[in-house]
Structures are given as C-alpha cells and as structure tokens.
Design a protein around this motif. Structure first.
Motif, short mmCIF file in Angstrom:
data_model
loop_
_atom_site.label_atom_id
_atom_site.label_comp_id
_atom_site.label_asym_id
_atom_site.label_seq_id
_atom_site.Cartn_x
_atom_site.Cartn_y
_atom_site.Cartn_z
N VAL A 36 6.02 10.29 -3.87
CA VAL A 36 7.32 10.83 -3.49
C VAL A 36 8.40 10.48 -4.51
CG1 VAL A 36 7.92 8.85 -2.04
CG2 VAL A 36 8.94 11.09 -1.57
N LEU A 37 8.25 9.35 -5.22
CA LEU A 37 9.31 8.97 -6.16
C LEU A 37 9.41 9.96 -7.32
CD1 LEU A 37 9.36 5.09 -6.50
CD2 LEU A 37 10.93 6.60 -5.30
N SER B 91 1.37 11.57 -9.79
CA SER B 91 1.42 13.02 -9.54
C SER B 91 1.73 13.36 -8.09
CB SER B 91 0.08 13.66 -9.95
OG SER B 91 -0.98 12.98 -9.32
N GLY B 92 1.16 12.62 -7.13
CA GLY B 92 1.39 12.98 -5.73
C GLY B 92 2.42 12.13 -5.02
N TYR C 108 8.33 12.94 -7.27
CA TYR C 108 8.75 14.22 -6.71
C TYR C 108 10.28 14.27 -6.65
CZ TYR C 108 9.70 17.75 -3.17
OH TYR C 108 10.19 18.82 -2.50
N LEU C 109 10.89 13.19 -6.14
CA LEU C 109 12.35 13.14 -6.06
C LEU C 109 12.98 13.18 -7.44
CD1 LEU C 109 12.89 10.49 -3.22
CD2 LEU C 109 13.29 12.96 -3.09
N VAL D 253 0.83 -1.20 0.00
CA VAL D 253 0.00 0.00 0.00
C VAL D 253 0.87 1.26 0.00
CG1 VAL D 253 -1.73 1.31 1.27
CG2 VAL D 253 -1.94 -1.16 1.10
N VAL D 254 1.91 1.27 0.83
CA VAL D 254 2.74 2.48 0.88
C VAL D 254 3.49 2.65 -0.44
CG1 VAL D 254 4.85 1.55 1.93
CG2 VAL D 254 4.21 3.89 2.35
N TRP D 255 3.89 1.55 -1.08
CA TRP D 255 4.54 1.66 -2.39
C TRP D 255 3.57 2.20 -3.44
CZ3 TRP D 255 9.30 1.77 -4.40
CH2 TRP D 255 10.36 1.34 -3.60
N SER D 256 2.30 1.74 -3.40
CA SER D 256 1.32 2.27 -4.36
C SER D 256 1.27 3.78 -4.26
CB SER D 256 -0.09 1.75 -4.06
OG SER D 256 -0.12 0.38 -4.00
N TRP D 257 1.33 4.26 -3.03
CA TRP D 257 1.25 5.70 -2.81
C TRP D 257 2.54 6.38 -3.26
CZ3 TRP D 257 1.80 8.19 2.64
CH2 TRP D 257 1.60 9.58 2.52
N MET D 258 3.68 5.78 -2.92
CA MET D 258 4.96 6.38 -3.34
C MET D 258 5.08 6.43 -4.86
SD MET D 258 7.40 4.57 -0.51
CE MET D 258 8.83 4.64 -1.55
#
Lengths: 272, 300
Positions: free
Chosen positions: B140-141, B137-138, B143-144, B128-133
């Motif tokens: 963190v990957l 658009s939103g 973004y980095l 789940v946290v990877w889906s979000w990362m």
C-alpha cells in the motif's frame, strides 16, 4: 484559531500511525485472494471470514491464543507477587545492604537479555525445562526482568505515610500483615499498572517462546504467526486474521486502561 | 536460649525481615542474572557448542571477531546506523508530537491515544503487516506514493532502503517517548512561557530558548533508553528481512542469535553478547558525558 494549522501535521501523522491497524483489519476480512488485488482495495466489498477459518485449521490460532493467555496470566501473577515483596523491602525495611542492592537492581535495567540468555538456556536444559512453559513463567516469580516494576512500586510505597505502618505495628501487625493489609491495598493503581505492562510484555514477547519452545502445538501467538508465515508464505489474508486475533485483546486493554499505561510510562521519565 | 525466644527475636529484627522479603528476588538475581552473566563472561573465552565441555582459548574469539570475521564490522556498523537514525528521528518526532498535543487543540485526547497506541500494541503482528505494506509491487505504501507521482523504492528488498524502511516503521512506535515528553512539558512552569510571551518571543523562539533547555534532562533520558533498546533490536529483522538483503539488516542481535542457536558457536556468541553489552555501556557513558554541558537542571 492560531492552532488550526496544527491539524495538517497531526492528521498526516495519525494516518500513518493508524494505517497498519486498518490494513490488518481490512486484509483479514477480504477473504482468500482478496489481498492480492491491485490496485489495493482499502475496504473489503463484503465481510468474508474464510481467512479466520484457515488460521483456525490444523494447529489452530485459538490454541495459540490459549497458550499465550496462560503464560501471560501466570507470569503476571508471578511478577505482581515478587515485585511487590521486593519493592516493599526496598521501601520500608531497613538494612545496611539496602542501598547497594538497590543500585544493583537499577543496574540490571541496562542488561541486554542475550548476556544471561545463553547460560540460562543451558540451565533450563539441565533442569529438563526446555519445550515447557516453565522458563517463560517461573523467572517472573523470582523477579527476573522486573527491575522497572520494582522501581515503580517502590516509588509508590515510599509515598505511603509511615504513620500508617506505625499504627499497625502498635496494633500488633507483623511485617507481612503490614505488607498485605496496608501497602498492597493502597498501591492498587500501581499494581494495576505493573500488571498491565507485564501482561502486554508477555503477550507480545517473541524472543522467549522462540527460543524455549519447539513443539508447534505449544507456541504462543507471536511465534505461531511466524510459523504460519512459513506455512502460508505470502497468504497475507490468513496472516492478517491471526494478527487481528493477536492484537485485539491488547487494543482492548489499552483503550480501557490507557490512564494506567500513561502513568507507568510517565513515571519512568525521570520524575525522580 | 530456647527456640521460641530465638524465633521471637528474629521476627522483631527488621534486617531479618528485609532479607526474607528480598529472598525471591535475590534467588532470581543470583541464579538467573549474576550467575549466567559470569558464566557467559567465562564462555566468551572458550570454544563451546553449548552441550559439551567448554575449551579455554583465551582471547581468540575476540581476535577472530575484530580481525578476520567478515560479518562483525558490517553488522556493528549497520546496527549503529539503524540505532542512530531511529533514536534521532524518533526523538525529534516524539517531541514534535508531544508539543502539538500539549496545546488546547480540539481532539487532543484522540490524537494522544492514536500516537500512544502503537507503542503498546506492537510486536510480530505489526512487523508482518508492515512487511506487506512495504511490498515493492503489491504494497500500500508504494501504491500511495504512486498516487502522488513518486516511484516507490524496493524497501526491504533493497540493500539501500532496508534500514530506512525499518526506521520508518519504528517511528510509529515512538509514543512512549511522546508520553515522557508530554509529562516533561507539563512540568514547565507557565510563568516562564508567559514571561517570554510578554517579551514578544515567537513560538519557535519560545520552543528553542525555553522548552528545549528545560526539557533537556527528559531528552537525555529518551535518547539513552532509545539507544539501549534499538542497539538490541532482534525481532524486526528476524521476522521482516532475515538479515538481508546482502546482510544489510544483519544486526548484532540477529547475528549472535544465529551464532548461538543456529550454528552452535555458543562460546563465540557469548563473546559477541559481551561486546554488545559493552557497546551499550560505552555509548551510554559517552552520551552522559556529552550531555553534562548541555543538560540544564531546574532548581537543584
């Protein structure tokens, strides 16, 4: 000094290995809506526990926590009992069937769960076990899915000097006594390793509870998170709170008992 | 012969004890492994919805699967692609990490812990946290990536990038293989390395000519275990993509789960399960065959 360039790849790798856990933690404490901020904030401006209250409302994640704990503990007890009995037989009791049966045991390591799953599901249905914890706990008492543990314990039992059992036999101890008062106490490190692996495997298991449980109040944490995903959609704050609660005990176990996990994994790696 | 005498003889017999100790496992093996296995083999040749009576239809499930099922070949191909990339990259990464933390570097205990942890702490929360990362658009990957001037891809939302995204995530769970490599590295006799050092071999030459050959049985072990595991992948696509986009991540495990528990094509799902099993067995044999010429065994 020659080693200093190694820090560059090591630190980059470490960053990516740790990032999901940090992201989970910071997402959980950012509070409602805090996770949608863009550009993303790496750390919450203040600790906000409201995501945890959301995840604890309704069918609460704490209930899932209890369900997960119950199943993991019971299946760990079952695994320890059945695996050690079986391993003792393969290590120290002679029979003509021992060699062939041990080969059969090792062959089950390769078996994909799907191949036995569908008929097993039908069996549990006949027994009226669906939507109970029985399919998730009883098989461990029968050594189902324990081939790796049995192998590991057998290797350990083989290392116990035969003279110890001889001496006990002369003193009149039966096989069961030899198993319970010599083999088990000496194998404590291996038993801890097996117990930890089974506890974590059961705790992380998604497939079993997904298939056998339908009543949402009986779910375990992994299936519960999936259920939350359908309730809260992309409310990642709530999902991260429930995720933190799920991974925290495993991280704790890992940090306390890393040595046992390392030994367990290293034994599989062909130290044969 | 009276009962007590018979009982005494039985107690003394080692073979009887063997069977008594083995009874729980044997019951489980016959009732919940071998029995179901044979039944699913039978079910593979039937049309069966899981509750009624199975209808024998011979080879028809397999004929449909190989000739007219539009999902089967793509699913098999994508499963191979995922498993191949995951095992190849994961093995290389695990070996590189093991070699780096096997040095006298300061902080190696810390690095070992960090690299091993995600292999144990895994499952749905991480997916789940990877889906979000990985959110285009939103997340963190991206973004980095944007920070260093790269426009990140659509990851799980793109049929090109979904498999690479899942492989990328799997790389952080490679710590188990790293531990196996580490224990293999520690078994390599120091004299061999010292001899090479005296001969003036550089680190790459030592790695290439000594470490890799001596480690080849361990590499083989990791490759086989990795293949068995990743050919059966289920939870990752189930949680993260649902098999999409455009069926790109509709791997065999997910496919046969849907056939069995969603569409109630239990006979067909059994046939798929046997094909999956045979694929695993055949690939393992192929890898073992191939390795016979390339794997070195020290001593015996």
């Amino acid at each position: 000094m020659a080693l200093i360039p190694l820090y560059v790849p090591l630190c980059i790798a470490a960053f990516f290995f740790v990032l999901p856990f940090l992201w989970m933690l910071s997402g959980a404490f950012k509070g409602p809506g805090g996770v949608t901020a863009f550009p993303p904030r790496f750390w919450p401006s203040h600790i906000d526990g409201r995501n945890f209250s959301t995840a604890a409302a309704g069918v609460s994640m704490w209930r899932y926590f209890g369900n997960s704990l119950f199943i993991a503990v019971v299946s760990t007890v079952g695994t320890l009992l059945s695996s050690s009995l079986t391993a003792f037989a393969f290590a120290h009791l002679r029979s003509r069937a021992r060699g062939p049966l041990f080969a059969v045991l090792l062959a089950t390591l390769m078996l994909p769960p799907f191949i036995t799953l569908i008929p097993s599901y039908a069996i549990y249905q006949q027994l009226g076990w669906l939507d109970t914890y029985l399919p998730l706990t009883v098989p461990s008492f029968l050594g189902v899915g324990c081939a790796f543990y049995i192998f590991l314990l057998r290797q350990f039992f083989l290392g116990i000097p035969k003279e110890l059992f001889e001496a006990a036999r002369i003193d009149g101890a039966g096989r069961l006594r030899q198993y319970a008062s010599i083999a088990l106490p000496l194998a404590k490190p291996a038993l801890i390793t097996v117990g930890l692996f089974q506890f974590v495997a059961s705790w992380n298991d998604f497939f079993g509870p997904l298939i056998f449980l339908t009543d949402s109040s009986k779910f375990t944490l992994p299936v519960g998170i999936r259920f939350f995903q359908s309730l809260y959609q992309t409310d990642y704050g709530t999902l991260m709170a429930a995720s933190c609660v799920t991974v925290a005990p495993v991280i704790l176990l890992f940090l306390v008992a890393q040595k046992f996990f390392v030994q367990g994994i290293a034994t599989t790696g062909g130290k044969t | 012969m009276n009962v007590t005498m018979y009982w005494r003889r039985l107690r003394r017999s080692e073979s009887a004890a063997f069977w008594l100790f083995l009874a729980p496992w044997l019951a489980g093996f016959l009732g919940l492994t071998l029995g179901p296995m044979l039944f699913s083999l039978f079910a593979a040749f039937t049309r069966w919805n899981g509750v009624g009576t199975p209808h024998w239809i011979g080879l028809q499930n397999f004929r449909v699967m190989f000739t007219s099922d539009l999902d089967f070949w793509p699913s098999l191909g994508h499963t191979f692609l995922y498993a191949g990339a995951r095992v190849a990259l994961g093995t290389v990464l695990a070996l590189a990490l093991a070699a780096m933390v096997n040095t006298r570097i300061v902080g190696r205990t810390f690095f070992r812990t960090v690299f091993f942890l995600p292999a144990i702490v895994t499952g749905v929360p991480l997916f789940v946290v990877w889906s979000w990362m990985l959110d285009p658009s939103g997340g963190v990957l991206n973004y980095l990536l944007g920070k260093v001037g790269i426009q990140g891809p659509e990851w799980l939302a793109s049929s090109t990038w979904a498999i690479p995204a899942l492989v990328l995530m799997s790389l952080t769970a490679t710590g188990g293989a790293m531990i196996v490599f580490l224990s293999g590295l520690q078994d390599i006799p120091l004299e061999l390395r010292d001899a090479a050092l005296v001969d003036g071999a550089g680190w790459w030459q030592r790695f290439r000519r000594i470490t890799v050959p001596l480690l080849s049985p361990v590499i083989l072990f990791n490759v086989i275990m990795g293949l068995i595991g990743s050919l059966q992948v289920f939870a990752e696509p189930y949680v993260m993509t649902g098999g999409g986009p455009e069926h790109t991540t509709y791997f065999l495990g997910l496919y046969l789960y849907n056939e069995a528990f969603w569409y109630s094509n239990v006979g067909y799902a059994s046939a798929l399960a046997w094909v999956q099993f045979l694929v695993v067995v055949v690939l393992t044999v192929v890898v073992l065959r191939f390795s016979r010429r390339h794997v070195h065994h020290l001593g015996s």
